[in-house]
Scaffold this motif. Sequence first.
Motif, PDB file in Angstrom:
ATOM      1  N   GLY A  94       0.550 -41.489 -40.537  1.00 29.12           N
ATOM      2  CA  GLY A  94      -0.643 -40.980 -41.195  1.00 29.12           C
ATOM      3  C   GLY A  94      -0.587 -41.150 -42.704  1.00 29.12           C
ATOM      4  O   GLY A  94      -1.576 -41.533 -43.344  1.00 29.12           O
ATOM      5  N   THR A  95       0.571 -40.868 -43.287  1.00 31.50           N
ATOM      6  CA  THR A  95       0.758 -41.018 -44.734  1.00 31.50           C
ATOM      7  C   THR A  95       0.600 -42.476 -45.157  1.00 31.50           C
ATOM      8  O   THR A  95      -0.047 -42.774 -46.166  1.00 31.50           O
ATOM      9  CB  THR A  95       2.153 -40.493 -45.147  1.00 31.50           C
ATOM     10  N   LEU A  96       1.174 -43.389 -44.383  1.00 31.10           N
ATOM     11  CA  LEU A  96       1.070 -44.821 -44.699  1.00 31.10           C
ATOM     12  C   LEU A  96      -0.369 -45.313 -44.565  1.00 31.10           C
ATOM     13  O   LEU A  96      -0.841 -46.102 -45.393  1.00 31.10           O
ATOM     14  CB  LEU A  96       2.011 -45.638 -43.809  1.00 31.10           C
ATOM     15  N   LEU A  97      -1.070 -44.845 -43.549  1.00 27.91           N
ATOM     16  CA  LEU A  97      -2.473 -45.239 -43.378  1.00 27.91           C
ATOM     17  C   LEU A  97      -3.324 -44.709 -44.532  1.00 27.91           C
ATOM     18  O   LEU A  97      -4.196 -45.424 -45.039  1.00 27.91           O
ATOM     19  CB  LEU A  97      -3.015 -44.726 -42.046  1.00 27.91           C
ATOM     20  N   GLN A  98      -3.056 -43.472 -44.964  1.00 27.50           N
ATOM     21  CA  GLN A  98      -3.800 -42.900 -46.082  1.00 27.50           C
ATOM     22  C   GLN A  98      -3.562 -43.670 -47.376  1.00 27.50           C
ATOM     23  O   GLN A  98      -4.419 -43.703 -48.249  1.00 27.50           O
ATOM     24  CB  GLN A  98      -3.412 -41.431 -46.296  1.00 27.50           C
ATOM     25  N   SER A  99      -2.394 -44.303 -47.480  1.00 30.56           N
ATOM     26  CA  SER A  99      -2.102 -45.080 -48.692  1.00 30.56           C
ATOM     27  C   SER A  99      -2.740 -46.468 -48.649  1.00 30.56           C
ATOM     28  O   SER A  99      -2.596 -47.254 -49.581  1.00 30.56           O
ATOM     29  CB  SER A  99      -0.586 -45.185 -48.916  1.00 30.56           C
ATOM     30  N   GLY A 100      -3.442 -46.791 -47.545  1.00 32.23           N
ATOM     31  CA  GLY A 100      -4.185 -48.045 -47.470  1.00 32.23           C
ATOM     32  C   GLY A 100      -3.447 -49.198 -46.816  1.00 32.23           C
ATOM     33  O   GLY A 100      -3.955 -50.323 -46.810  1.00 32.23           O
ATOM     34  N   LEU A 101      -2.286 -48.953 -46.247  1.00 31.10           N
ATOM     35  CA  LEU A 101      -1.550 -50.043 -45.601  1.00 31.10           C
ATOM     36  C   LEU A 101      -2.168 -50.385 -44.252  1.00 31.10           C
ATOM     37  O   LEU A 101      -2.721 -49.518 -43.571  1.00 31.10           O
ATOM     38  CB  LEU A 101      -0.089 -49.647 -45.402  1.00 31.10           C
ATOM     39  N   ALA A 102      -2.047 -51.656 -43.858  1.00 31.65           N
ATOM     40  CA  ALA A 102      -2.565 -52.115 -42.577  1.00 31.65           C
ATOM     41  C   ALA A 102      -1.781 -53.345 -42.143  1.00 31.65           C
ATOM     42  O   ALA A 102      -1.065 -53.954 -42.931  1.00 31.65           O
ATOM     43  CB  ALA A 102      -4.053 -52.441 -42.690  1.00 31.65           C
ATOM     44  N   GLY A 103      -1.915 -53.693 -40.900  1.00 30.34           N
ATOM     45  CA  GLY A 103      -1.335 -54.921 -40.359  1.00 30.34           C
ATOM     46  C   GLY A 103       0.173 -55.013 -40.504  1.00 30.34           C
ATOM     47  O   GLY A 103       0.898 -54.036 -40.309  1.00 30.34           O
ATOM     48  N   ASP A 104       0.654 -56.230 -40.839  1.00 34.12           N
ATOM     49  CA  ASP A 104       2.092 -56.476 -40.961  1.00 34.12           C
ATOM     50  C   ASP A 104       2.730 -55.623 -42.043  1.00 34.12           C
ATOM     51  O   ASP A 104       3.875 -55.185 -41.894  1.00 34.12           O
ATOM     52  CB  ASP A 104       2.359 -57.963 -41.255  1.00 34.12           C
ATOM     53  N   GLU A 105       1.994 -55.386 -43.129  1.00 35.97           N
ATOM     54  CA  GLU A 105       2.531 -54.555 -44.214  1.00 35.97           C
ATOM     55  C   GLU A 105       2.771 -53.123 -43.712  1.00 35.97           C
ATOM     56  O   GLU A 105       3.794 -52.520 -44.013  1.00 35.97           O
ATOM     57  CB  GLU A 105       1.562 -54.548 -45.392  1.00 35.97           C
ATOM     58  N   LEU A 106       1.848 -52.599 -42.940  1.00 37.79           N
ATOM     59  CA  LEU A 106       1.999 -51.263 -42.362  1.00 37.79           C
ATOM     60  C   LEU A 106       3.206 -51.225 -41.436  1.00 37.79           C
ATOM     61  O   LEU A 106       4.034 -50.302 -41.522  1.00 37.79           O
ATOM     62  CB  LEU A 106       0.726 -50.869 -41.586  1.00 37.79           C
ATOM     63  N   LEU A 107       3.336 -52.195 -40.571  1.00 38.37           N
ATOM     64  CA  LEU A 107       4.457 -52.252 -39.639  1.00 38.37           C
ATOM     65  C   LEU A 107       5.788 -52.318 -40.381  1.00 38.37           C
ATOM     66  O   LEU A 107       6.730 -51.594 -40.053  1.00 38.37           O
ATOM     67  CB  LEU A 107       4.299 -53.450 -38.687  1.00 38.37           C
ATOM     68  N   HIS A 108       5.869 -53.165 -41.400  1.00 37.58           N
ATOM     69  CA  HIS A 108       7.098 -53.315 -42.180  1.00 37.58           C
ATOM     70  C   HIS A 108       7.480 -51.988 -42.859  1.00 37.58           C
ATOM     71  O   HIS A 108       8.624 -51.553 -42.781  1.00 37.58           O
ATOM     72  CB  HIS A 108       6.939 -54.422 -43.229  1.00 37.58           C
ATOM     73  N   GLU A 109       6.514 -51.365 -43.537  1.00 38.21           N
ATOM     74  CA  GLU A 109       6.783 -50.096 -44.234  1.00 38.21           C
ATOM     75  C   GLU A 109       7.171 -49.005 -43.249  1.00 38.21           C
ATOM     76  O   GLU A 109       8.061 -48.200 -43.518  1.00 38.21           O
ATOM     77  CB  GLU A 109       5.564 -49.647 -45.043  1.00 38.21           C
ATOM     78  N   PHE A 110       6.484 -48.968 -42.110  1.00 42.21           N
ATOM     79  CA  PHE A 110       6.791 -47.956 -41.101  1.00 42.21           C
ATOM     80  C   PHE A 110       8.230 -48.099 -40.609  1.00 42.21           C
ATOM     81  O   PHE A 110       8.972 -47.120 -40.549  1.00 42.21           O
ATOM     82  CB  PHE A 110       5.806 -48.067 -39.930  1.00 42.21           C
ATOM     83  N   THR A 155       4.372 -27.313 -35.022  1.00 42.96           N
ATOM     84  CA  THR A 155       3.506 -28.373 -35.513  1.00 42.96           C
ATOM     85  C   THR A 155       3.291 -29.361 -34.373  1.00 42.96           C
ATOM     86  O   THR A 155       4.184 -29.609 -33.578  1.00 42.96           O
ATOM     87  CB  THR A 155       4.117 -29.094 -36.732  1.00 42.96           C
ATOM     88  N   LYS A 156       2.116 -29.899 -34.320  1.00 46.85           N
ATOM     89  CA  LYS A 156       1.792 -30.814 -33.234  1.00 46.85           C
ATOM     90  C   LYS A 156       2.166 -32.245 -33.570  1.00 46.85           C
ATOM     91  O   LYS A 156       2.084 -33.110 -32.739  1.00 46.85           O
ATOM     92  CB  LYS A 156       0.304 -30.712 -32.908  1.00 46.85           C
ATOM     93  N   LYS A 157       2.569 -32.460 -34.784  1.00 52.25           N
ATOM     94  CA  LYS A 157       2.893 -33.818 -35.195  1.00 52.25           C
ATOM     95  C   LYS A 157       4.402 -33.957 -35.390  1.00 52.25           C
ATOM     96  O   LYS A 157       5.027 -33.116 -35.992  1.00 52.25           O
ATOM     97  CB  LYS A 157       2.188 -34.155 -36.504  1.00 52.25           C
ATOM     98  N   ASP A 158       4.962 -35.024 -34.870  1.00 50.03           N
ATOM     99  CA  ASP A 158       6.368 -35.264 -35.154  1.00 50.03           C
ATOM    100  C   ASP A 158       6.470 -36.184 -36.374  1.00 50.03           C
ATOM    101  O   ASP A 158       5.467 -36.607 -36.948  1.00 50.03           O
ATOM    102  CB  ASP A 158       7.105 -35.824 -33.932  1.00 50.03           C
ATOM    103  N   TYR A 159       7.687 -36.459 -36.777  1.00 44.42           N
ATOM    104  CA  TYR A 159       7.902 -37.216 -38.007  1.00 44.42           C
ATOM    105  C   TYR A 159       7.191 -38.567 -37.988  1.00 44.42           C
ATOM    106  O   TYR A 159       6.564 -38.959 -38.974  1.00 44.42           O
ATOM    107  CB  TYR A 159       9.402 -37.404 -38.263  1.00 44.42           C
TER     108      TYR A 159
END
Length: 144
Positions: free
Chosen positions: A112-128, A102-106
């Motif tokens: 990608g999964t977090l972006l698909q769920s609509g997260l962005a900005g600080d919320e995305l960073l925190h969840e990641f 697979t070309k993608k690591d964890y």
Amino acid sequence: MKTFKLISLQIVDGTDLIDVELDDGLIINKEDEKNTWLLEAYTDKSYYEFFQKLADENKELLVQVVITKKENEPVAFETTVHSVRQLETKMSVLLQGTLKRTKKDYAELLLGTLLQSGLAGDELLHEFKEKMQNRPKIPASKKL
């Protein structure tokens, strides 16, 4: 040949993962010209009919495994069920297949999964950051 401990085994069913609870397991890289791997899982007899049906149908099965240490990233294999054997209280299933590169690591899969769920900005960073610590299950073969 090289032998490793099989830590976890999951069946990839579309975008879902089915955990197979292991009592023990090993994985062998045969290091042959076909890049063949053998995966042997010792598990509860409740999986017998499931694996026996796959063996009878000679159906290809995509699995995801963790090798050696639970902290390692999962890797995907395209396998077929080579044999299913009932033991006294458990069963053994032997899978044979090849490593699916697979070309993608964890981290990429998670992002990608977090972006698909609509997260962005600080919320995305925190969840990641949080999810990189507790590592929820994501199919290694998931296409983003």
